[in-house]
Design an enzyme around this catalytic site. Structure first.
Site, mmCIF file in Angstrom:
data_model
loop_
_atom_site.group_PDB
_atom_site.id
_atom_site.type_symbol
_atom_site.label_atom_id
_atom_site.label_comp_id
_atom_site.label_asym_id
_atom_site.label_seq_id
_atom_site.Cartn_x
_atom_site.Cartn_y
_atom_site.Cartn_z
ATOM 1 N N HIS A 127 -16.293 -3.850 6.995
ATOM 2 C CA HIS A 127 -15.563 -3.969 5.731
ATOM 3 C C HIS A 127 -16.129 -5.036 4.800
ATOM 4 C CE1 HIS A 127 -12.888 -1.012 7.261
ATOM 5 N NE2 HIS A 127 -12.604 -1.743 8.312
ATOM 6 N N LYS A 175 0.806 -1.224 0.000
ATOM 7 C CA LYS A 175 0.000 0.000 0.000
ATOM 8 C C LYS A 175 0.839 1.274 0.000
ATOM 9 C CE LYS A 175 -3.223 -2.883 -0.232
ATOM 10 N NZ LYS A 175 -3.799 -3.174 -1.552
ATOM 11 N N GLU A 219 -2.041 7.832 7.803
ATOM 12 C CA GLU A 219 -2.849 8.715 6.960
ATOM 13 C C GLU A 219 -3.754 9.544 7.860
ATOM 14 O OE1 GLU A 219 -5.230 6.725 4.002
ATOM 15 O OE2 GLU A 219 -3.521 6.349 2.697
ATOM 16 N N ARG A 267 -8.221 -7.142 -9.488
ATOM 17 C CA ARG A 267 -9.004 -8.356 -9.753
ATOM 18 C C ARG A 267 -10.391 -7.969 -10.262
ATOM 19 N NH1 ARG A 267 -9.560 -7.320 -4.125
ATOM 20 N NH2 ARG A 267 -11.724 -6.777 -3.692
HETATM 21 C C1 MV4 Z 1 -9.526 5.331 5.290
HETATM 22 C C2 MV4 Z 1 -10.671 5.874 5.907
HETATM 23 C C3 MV4 Z 1 -10.616 7.177 6.332
HETATM 24 N N1 MV4 Z 1 -9.485 7.906 6.175
HETATM 25 N N2 MV4 Z 1 -8.428 6.098 5.141
HETATM 26 C C4 MV4 Z 1 -11.067 0.840 4.917
HETATM 27 C C5 MV4 Z 1 -10.799 -0.150 3.838
HETATM 28 C C6 MV4 Z 1 -9.533 0.266 3.220
HETATM 29 N N3 MV4 Z 1 -9.607 0.104 1.793
HETATM 30 C C7 MV4 Z 1 -9.340 1.691 3.608
HETATM 31 N N4 MV4 Z 1 -10.390 2.014 4.535
HETATM 32 C C8 MV4 Z 1 -10.543 3.266 5.000
HETATM 33 N N5 MV4 Z 1 -9.477 4.082 4.839
HETATM 34 C C9 MV4 Z 1 -8.428 7.346 5.589
HETATM 35 N N6 MV4 Z 1 -7.316 8.057 5.468
HETATM 36 C C10 MV4 Z 1 -11.774 5.058 6.052
HETATM 37 C C11 MV4 Z 1 -11.713 3.747 5.610
HETATM 38 C C12 MV4 Z 1 -12.896 2.982 5.849
HETATM 39 C C13 MV4 Z 1 -13.639 2.455 4.815
HETATM 40 C C14 MV4 Z 1 -13.291 2.629 3.503
HETATM 41 C C15 MV4 Z 1 -14.035 2.082 2.490
HETATM 42 C C16 MV4 Z 1 -15.171 1.355 2.798
HETATM 43 C C17 MV4 Z 1 -15.534 1.177 4.083
HETATM 44 C C18 MV4 Z 1 -14.787 1.714 5.105
HETATM 45 C C19 MV4 Z 1 -15.187 1.528 6.416
HETATM 46 C C20 MV4 Z 1 -14.464 2.032 7.424
HETATM 47 C C21 MV4 Z 1 -13.295 2.746 7.155
#
Ligand code: MV4
Length: 504
Positions: free
Chosen positions: A240, A122, A205, A297
């Protein structure tokens, strides 16, 4: 890659369940012979029966069967398959699998190992796409030491997230509220990441709050052409696990779609991407968007994009793997109508989504206008604890979001699954919630604002509001002034309520 396309005759599907069936369907349409692989418990599974031939690859536990690169390649060689489609999950995002296929002279129907590897780390992914002009969340770039991270945290500000470099999909994420918590959180995050991924590297982040999860589907051929197929709104999730996806997103307009699409294409080009992929973004309340990660994917929710674009993504993947050019240019991608997908899982929404295993003793599957069901199980099949609990994906299309929602309510009410608990009541409740109907939600909605209510079939007013919306949207489209009769006036009142509600 040469201009002369490779001919495939036989495709091995290194997966099970609905996605294996979905891929076999595409192969059948293309006249390709199919090879299934199966574990002990999948001997009679639908994907095995549906394929032209099948090879046993081991015991039920995935690590002893669907994750065994050696056994799958063995089956591919024995069967004479020219290509392997990995589906999603299992080996789909393991660069060593893509490489092993290439080394064995078997086409991998997916991206090059190098692109999977770059996007799998990442921190490297962030750096690579940022250099290509993709907006990323403010954060750290390198694998830093503990005291460097503590120092960086002060600049980023709180709240922030500690994320595992080898993570993704929310695994190994930790929220930190203030500087006092930082040290403990960092150590815990490193321990967790080490245990989960065998790699304790983390990065930081800034936490973006109240954001939506919106992803862009891209297609790239081996000749450098990259296009996007618009977005999917994936904010309706719990822990998630996505539960509902739709396209288009209610927050999207043509300008934002064009900008995010362009950025997604740039992200793909930055890693010389080939085949289908998805670029995930957070979109905040001011419609700022930030790159999160790229999924290298085919995704579970690809059908919503297929229904609004008319493009068969799996057939496109096979075409790309053969070395052919994309079937369309960006200008030829036209989104029409609205699609919604509900993931039907064997889980009890009244018991905190407790998994429900057992045999499907009887089942009625919805059908009719605008309804698509992608499933890998039929009556008599068991949902076991070995694999994911998804029974089916129910996908509905409508000319407008309102029509798609009404069709989804209708289809959910037709669905009958006996012998197991399912999350169908969750979907029915969600489709009746005013915030969902109004499109007012972010990724925290299900966990923080949603509760299961009464059964939904006794709520005719929801159907009335939706029907009014459909009529309203149609009227706007027609751009015609029509005389109002009694019924229209009450409908317009409903629209007034609806519009006030949207502004909340
Ligand atoms: C984040 C975020 C808020 N701020 N990054 C969760 C899955 C992963 N792909 C990254 N995720 C997140 N990253 C920052 N800087 C909130 C999430 C997140 C989230 C993102 C997508 C779908 C559902 C989520 C549920 C909780 C937190």
């Amino acid at each position: 890659m040469t201009e002369t396309p490779t001919l495939f005759r036989k495709v091995l599907i290194a997966n099970r369940g609905e996605i294996a069936v979905r891929i076999i369907r595409a192969c059948r349409e293309l006249g390709l012979s199919t090879v299934a692989v199966y574990s002990d418990v999948d001997r009679d599974a639908m994907h095995v029966r549906y394929a032209n031939s099948a090879y046993h690859i081991g015991p039920p536990a995935a690590r002893d069967s669907y994750l065994r690169i050696d056994r799958i390649l063995d089956a591919a060689k024995k069967s004479g398959a020219d290509a392997i489609h990995p589906g999603y999950g299992f080996l789909a995002e393991r660069p060593e699998f893509a490489q092993a296929c290439a080394d064995a002279g078997i086409a991998f129907i997916g991206p090059p190992a190098s692109a999977i590897g770059t996007m799998g780390d990442k921190v490297v992914a962030r750096q690579t796409v940022e250099a290509a002009g993709v907006p990323v969340v403010p954060g750290t770039e390198l694998n830093l030491l503990d005291d460097e991270l503590a120092h960086a945290a002060g600049f980023i500000g709180y709240p922030l997230l500690i994320k595992a470099t080898a993570g993704g999909g929310g695994k190994g994420m930790r929220r930190v509220e203030n500087a006092d918590q930082f040290e403990d959180a960092l150590h815990a995050a490193r321990r967790e990441a080490q245990a989960a991924f065998g790699d304790g590297s983390v990065y930081l982040e800034k936490l973006i709050q109240g954001a939506r999860h919106i992803e862009i589907q891209i297609l790239a051929d081996a000749h450098g052409n990259v296009i996007h197929l618009g977005e999917r709104e994936c904010s309706i999730q719990r822990r998630h696990q996505k539960l509902i996806e739709e396209s288009p997103s209610v927050v999207m307009d043509d300008d934002l779609r064009a900008r995010m699409g362009e950025v997604a294409v740039a992200a793909a080009k930055a890693v010389n991407y080939v085949n289908a992929g998805t670029v995930e973004f957070l979109v905040d309340a001011n419609r700022n968007f930030y790159f999160l990660e790229m999924n290298t994917r085919l995704q579970v929710e690809h059908p919503v994009t297929e229904l609004v674009t008319g493009i068969d993504i799996v057939k496109e993947q096979i075409r790309i793997a053969r070395g052919r050019r994309l079937s369309r240019t960006q200008d030829e991608v036209v989104m029409k109508g609205h699609a919604i997908e509900c993931r039907i899982n064997a889980e009890d929404p009244y018991q905190n989504f407790l998994p429900s295993t057992g045999k499907i003793t009887a089942m009625t599957i919805p059908a009719g206008p605008g309804v698509r069901v992608d499933s890998g199980v039929t009556t008599g099949d068991a949902i076991t604890p070995y694999y994911d609990p998804m029974i089916a994906k129910l996908i509905c299309w409508g000319e407008t979001r309102g029509e798609a929602l009404l069709r989804m309510r209708r289809a959910l009410s037709e669905y009958r699954i006996m012998g197991l608990k399912t999350n169908i009541p969750f979907h029915q409740n969600l489709l009746d919630s005013t915030r969902f109907i109004a499109g007012q939600f972010d990724t925290t909605f299900v966990e923080e604002r949603f509760t299961m209510g009464e059964g939904s079939e006794q709520r005719p007013e929801v159907a009335a509001i939706l029907a009014t919306l459909v009529a309203h949207e149609a009227r706007q489209k027609a751009a015609q002034v029509v005389g109002r009769n009694e019924r229209d006036i009450s409908n317009w009142k409903m629209i007034g309520r609806w519009q006030r509600m949207r502004q909340v």
